[in-house]
Design an enzyme around this catalytic site. Sequence first.
Site, PDB file in Angstrom:
ATOM      1  N   ARG A 104       5.400   1.758   0.287  1.00 29.25           N
ATOM      2  CA  ARG A 104       5.103   3.160   0.063  1.00 29.25           C
ATOM      3  C   ARG A 104       3.596   3.378   0.011  1.00 29.25           C
ATOM      4  NH1 ARG A 104       9.153   4.268   1.657  1.00 29.25           N
ATOM      5  NH2 ARG A 104      10.954   5.349   0.781  1.00 29.25           N
ATOM      6  N   GLU A 133      -0.124  10.101   3.804  1.00 34.84           N
ATOM      7  CA  GLU A 133       1.181  10.675   4.144  1.00 34.84           C
ATOM      8  C   GLU A 133       1.590  11.755   3.157  1.00 34.84           C
ATOM      9  OE1 GLU A 133       4.269   7.752   5.546  1.00 34.84           O
ATOM     10  OE2 GLU A 133       2.713   6.320   4.960  1.00 34.84           O
ATOM     11  N   HIS A 183       4.463   4.089   9.748  1.00 39.27           N
ATOM     12  CA  HIS A 183       5.641   4.131   8.867  1.00 39.27           C
ATOM     13  C   HIS A 183       6.917   3.883   9.682  1.00 39.27           C
ATOM     14  CE1 HIS A 183       7.130   5.886   4.805  1.00 39.27           C
ATOM     15  NE2 HIS A 183       7.938   4.938   5.239  1.00 39.27           N
TER      16      HIS A 183
END
Length: 345
Positions: free
Chosen positions: A244, A273, A296
């Site tokens: 993440r 992001e 990603h």
Amino acid sequence: MNTLQAGKHKVVVTQRFFDAETIDYLAANGCEAVLADLPPGQGDGDLPLETMVRLLQGASGWIVGHAWVTRELLAALPDLQVVSRRGVGYERIDLDAVRDLGRVATIAAGANDATVADLTIGLMIAVARRFRECQAGLEAGSWAIPLGTDLYRKTVGVVGLGRIGRGVVRRLKGFEARVLAYDEVCDKVLAAEGAVEYVDLAAIFAHSDYLTIHAPLTPTTRFLAREETIRHMKPTSFLINAARGGLVEDRDLLAALKEKRLAGAGLDVFVSESDPSYLEVTRELISLPNVVATPHVGASTTDGLGRTNRVAAECVVAVLGGDTPPASCVVADGRQSAVAHENAS
């Protein structure tokens, strides 16, 4: 929007790459699959509230990617019973709102573990063997050989031994790597097998040749890798983040790489992001020759998405049928509280 099958329940899918087999599964279980027609290059996480409300009007189920699932959005969608993430992270879902409003939120637990674990190993090898520099040299007509670093018999630190972290550990066995692990819960099987050595965070940063993070993003884990921890890493070590954006303080990572306090990084996720103020940091990171970056894509293979599509769809079917999805997939279930509220009324 493109309605593909007729059925009792409307299920809106706001993710690309939703396969025909899963659409057929939904149709066979009384669901009408409706694929959102997203603009090219735009994901559901980029759409404003008004657009999301319009797309989801009348839907009983929602298979979601990276959209923010807020209380305001859920309140505007009284027909929506289940929010099913095609993925495993759920930091963008307001779990309290899901419970308060009597909805269910699920994740596709176990479906993309192997896919992300594969990418993690790939990033380690790609950055250590300097694939990016090798290809750039060849494209420029140079056959000069950048000397890389082995993964074989190196010390690899794994922060977070959930499903993906454990998958990485299993893959590292083939490299005869020494694996240091940090997790709040000890995996007794891995420990008994001698597959990992449990150490504290300070030791894992200090002794790892490769450090890969596989923790969920929480207030506790945010910026787990930052200046205070990165400065203890060896200048020959590599940092990998395929979990993440936000687990690594990208500004501090950029400084360490530019100052040659780290050998390189393999990155599939970025703070930018979710925080546009980091966009320039991301641009600088991906411009560095010792950074291998991907957009990603950790779970994005034909096989991996097929599995996550199916698990997400199975969760939707279970909830709409009055059942409960597997416990590992449920992150919030407000149905009982909603029933209690109705009875009290």
